[in-house]
Design an enzyme around this catalytic site. Structure first.
Site, PDB file in Angstrom:
ATOM      1  N   LYS A 214      19.904  52.248  59.903  1.00 39.52           N
ATOM      2  CA  LYS A 214      18.743  53.135  60.050  1.00 39.52           C
ATOM      3  C   LYS A 214      18.410  53.441  61.503  1.00 39.52           C
ATOM      4  O   LYS A 214      18.888  52.805  62.435  1.00 39.52           O
ATOM      5  CB  LYS A 214      17.541  52.562  59.299  1.00 39.52           C
ATOM      6  CG  LYS A 214      17.719  52.687  57.782  1.00 39.52           C
ATOM      7  CD  LYS A 214      16.469  52.402  56.997  1.00 39.52           C
ATOM      8  CE  LYS A 214      16.697  52.738  55.508  1.00 39.52           C
ATOM      9  NZ  LYS A 214      15.547  52.366  54.683  1.00 39.52           N
ATOM     10  N   ARG A 254      20.038  45.858  51.018  1.00 34.99           N
ATOM     11  CA  ARG A 254      20.714  47.067  50.553  1.00 34.99           C
ATOM     12  C   ARG A 254      21.497  47.636  51.728  1.00 34.99           C
ATOM     13  O   ARG A 254      20.912  47.998  52.750  1.00 34.99           O
ATOM     14  CB  ARG A 254      19.675  48.081  50.050  1.00 34.99           C
ATOM     15  CG  ARG A 254      20.259  49.373  49.495  1.00 34.99           C
ATOM     16  CD  ARG A 254      19.127  50.290  49.029  1.00 34.99           C
ATOM     17  NE  ARG A 254      19.628  51.535  48.462  1.00 34.99           N
ATOM     18  CZ  ARG A 254      19.943  52.614  49.170  1.00 34.99           C
ATOM     19  NH1 ARG A 254      19.785  52.601  50.494  1.00 34.99           N
ATOM     20  NH2 ARG A 254      20.397  53.701  48.580  1.00 34.99           N
TER      21      ARG A 254
END
Length: 278
Positions: A214, A254
């Site tokens: 991210k 995840r």
């Protein structure tokens, strides 16, 4: 059932989309999607999370039929091979069809806010439901990243989602929480949430951490020119977060790259036990 592998679970990301931030377009073809999912499963993923709509910042929505057409053929085939699956969707109709096709878990990045029908689907199917912290769709979420105390506010807003889920008949044991890193959050919010993960874990629900590749990691790893590192160069940092999340007590992580994070959580489990065996 929620996978319980005896260590932090590893959820492999399978984006069957043309525009996801890290791997958009790579697995839009059904054959390529199936092969990638099989590789993640063979490497040791505990769950494969199949999504047909990008939720990257600024992404536009696709219609429900398009989303379903992307995920359902993949889910049917993988489920027939005995692979454990979740469906990454905010739509009740897509979630319901995916569960019928063989998915076992609903991963809803809106925490039920995008579609009021999702609570009914979760309650009726008894599928585990991941409630992520969310304040709005991808196209507008950056404008919603205003907090006084991000840890306290995310905790309170997730508790509100839990209350609504329980009121709709969802079993408490079926609920998983996700702080929603990167969703209506700036980098400083993401780091604060990771640092304050204990506050969320104290609620007593399994917690899923989705930090993989991210923006906040790219900015942390920016080069001398100030340019954030590209998503494909954030894997070591992702694995580091997986280690720390596992040590903190997260139920799962995840990730896009299963191998590195699986190694990370296995090491974390051995560290905590003080030995390598289970």
């Amino acid at each position: 059932m929620i996978p319980r592998p005896g260590r932090c679970a590893v959820v492999g990301v399978l984006n069957v989309t043309p525009d996801s931030f890290s791997d958009g377009g790579r697995y839009l073809d059904v054959g390529q999607a199936l092969e990638h999912a099989r590789q993640m499963w063979m490497r040791g993923a505990d769950l494969i999370d199949v999504g047909g709509e990008s939720t990257r910042p600024g992404a536009s929505r696709v219609d429900a039929d398009t989303e379903a057409a992307r995920v359902l053929p993949v889910i049917r085939r993988l489920a027939s091979e005995g692979i454990a699956l979740s469906v990454d969707t905010t739509r009740a109709t897509v979630a319901e069809a995916a569960i019928e096709a063989g998915a076992q878990v609903i991963n809803d990045v809106s925490g039920g806010l995008a579609d009021p029908g999702m609570a009914r689907v979760a309650a009726e199917t008894k599928a585990p439901w991941v409630l992520m912290h969310w304040r709005g769709h991808s196209k507008d979420m950056n404008a919603l990243a205003g907090y006084t105390d991000v840890v306290a506010e995310v905790r309170a807003e997730l508790l509100s989602r839990v209350d609504d889920a329980l009121a709709a008949g969802v079993e408490q044991s079926a609920i998983v929480l996700d702080p929603g890193l990167g969703f209506a959050k700036h980098a400083e919010h993401d780091w604060a949430l990771l640092h304050g993960l204990d506050s969320l874990l104290s609620l007593g629900f399994p917690v899923l951490v989705g930090a993989s590749r991210k923006r906040f990691l790219g900015r942390l790893l920016a080069g001398k020119d100030g340019e954030p590192r590209r998503p494909d160069g954030r894997e070591a940092a992702t694995a580091a977060v997986s280690t720390l999340a596992a040590m903190a007590g997260a139920w799962g992580v995840r990730v896009h790259e299963v191998g590195a994070s699986l190694d990370a959580v296995v090491v974390a489990a051995a560290w905590q036990r003080g030995r390598a065996d289970g």
